[in-house]
Scaffold this active site. Structure first.
Site, PDB file in Angstrom:
ATOM      1  N   PRO A 246       0.797  -1.239   0.000  1.00  0.00           N
ATOM      2  CA  PRO A 246       0.000   0.000   0.000  1.00  0.00           C
ATOM      3  C   PRO A 246       0.825   1.283   0.000  1.00  0.00           C
ATOM      4  O   PRO A 246       0.779   2.082   0.944  1.00  0.00           O
ATOM      5  CB  PRO A 246      -0.820  -0.140   1.286  1.00  0.00           C
ATOM      6  N   CYS A 247       1.541   1.525  -1.100  1.00  0.00           N
ATOM      7  CA  CYS A 247       2.300   2.770  -1.204  1.00  0.00           C
ATOM      8  C   CYS A 247       1.370   3.980  -1.254  1.00  0.00           C
ATOM      9  O   CYS A 247       1.801   5.110  -0.994  1.00  0.00           O
ATOM     10  CB  CYS A 247       3.226   2.740  -2.412  1.00  0.00           C
ATOM     11  N   HIS A 248       0.089   3.747  -1.561  1.00  0.00           N
ATOM     12  CA  HIS A 248      -0.874   4.856  -1.594  1.00  0.00           C
ATOM     13  C   HIS A 248      -1.125   5.428  -0.203  1.00  0.00           C
ATOM     14  O   HIS A 248      -1.682   6.519  -0.084  1.00  0.00           O
ATOM     15  CB  HIS A 248      -2.199   4.382  -2.210  1.00  0.00           C
TER      16      HIS A 248
END
Length: 282
Positions: A246-248
């Site tokens: 989850p780089c978001h």
């Protein structure tokens, strides 16, 4: 996606972008509905079906103040609290069921010559995606607005691998992440090409609870390299597995969303969607 689903998603994306750009003006339902060429009634229904909440509530999750408060207040959400007590269901964080295995030099030398890769295209709440896997796990996943371009980018990762377009069990397990009910998630294995530093950063991203946010500097501190924010940012930008890693959930320390490999509007959509999911379960 079929034609109507594509039209609906594009309308949602346009609405989210409009809300984000005009948040300070607090656009009402009529304003946003007019922007996407729908009646207020139909827009409200379409948006609520997609996000699970009203456009007005979603607007709250896109606000700068909301992001700042999340960064400031590190008290556990229901999701994180459930993880701490060992519960399953809504309390299962990414790192409970997603395991990263780094590729050996032999597995990715010469452009992945020794790799057999399955790939397929699928739908998600945020547009079409491409997902690829080796016998050891998922090696690549990206949002695929254009199929040919998406496959070419996969080829760039492993130019000499052998490819078969087929849906396998690993891909099916990974795609369950987009469902709002996580009670039946299987363990997901990722088989990734990356440096030891990149792998460490990606593993750290897995520990950010859904509905929560972190910053580049926070990630740097967690890997015990507090002066490596820029290198952390590069590693996050090189994330080969959209959404699963989850780089978001990493934003600027100012509360602004920052960049995203697959577009800032999509990043806002994911952050808001996850916030809605978690807060509706709280």
């Amino acid at each position: 996606m079929n034609t109507q689903e594509k039209i609906n998603y594009d309308r949602i994306a346009e609405a989210i972008n409009y809300i984000k750009l005009n948040f300070k003006n607090q656009p009402n339902l009529d304003d946003v509905a007019e922007k996407v060429h729908l009646s207020p009634f139909h827009f409200q229904r379409l948006f609520t079906d997609w996000a699970g909440i009203s456009p007005k509530k979603f607007l709250q999750y896109l606000s700068l103040d909301y992001a700042k408060n999340l960064l400031k207040d590190k008290q556990a959400t229901l999701f994180a609290a459930a993880f701490e007590t060992g519960l399953s269901g809504t309390g299962r964080l990414h790192d409970l069921f997603i395991n990263i295995e780094g590729m050996t030099p032999a597995e990715y030398k010469n452009g992945g010559k020794e790799l057999d890769i399955n790939y397929s295209f699928a739908e998600s709440p945020f547009g079409n995606i491409i997902v690829a896997s080796t016998p050891k796990g998922i090696c690549y996943m990206a949002f695929a607005d254009d199929r040919e371009d998406a496959f070419n980018k996969l080829l760039e990762q492993f130019p000499n691998a052998s490819y078969t377009q087929v849906v396998d069990v690993a891909q099916q397990d990974a795609l369950h992440i987009f469902k709002k009910d996580w009670s039946e998630l299987s363990n997901i294995k990722l088989h990734l090409k990356g440096t030891s530093f990149q792998l460490k950063v990606w593993e750290t991203l897995l520990k950010i609870p859904m509905g929560d946010l972190s910053t580049y500097s926070d990630i740097s501190k967690q890997i015990h390299q507090p002066n490596a924010s820029r290198a952390v940012g590069s590693a996050i930008g090189a994330n080969p597995v959209a959404f699963l890693i989850p780089c978001h959930r990493v934003i600027k320390s100012t509360g602004e969303s920052g960049g995203y490999h697959w577009g800032p509007t999509r990043k806002s959509a994911i952050i808001g969607w996850e916030a809605a999911l978690v807060n509706n379960q709280a």
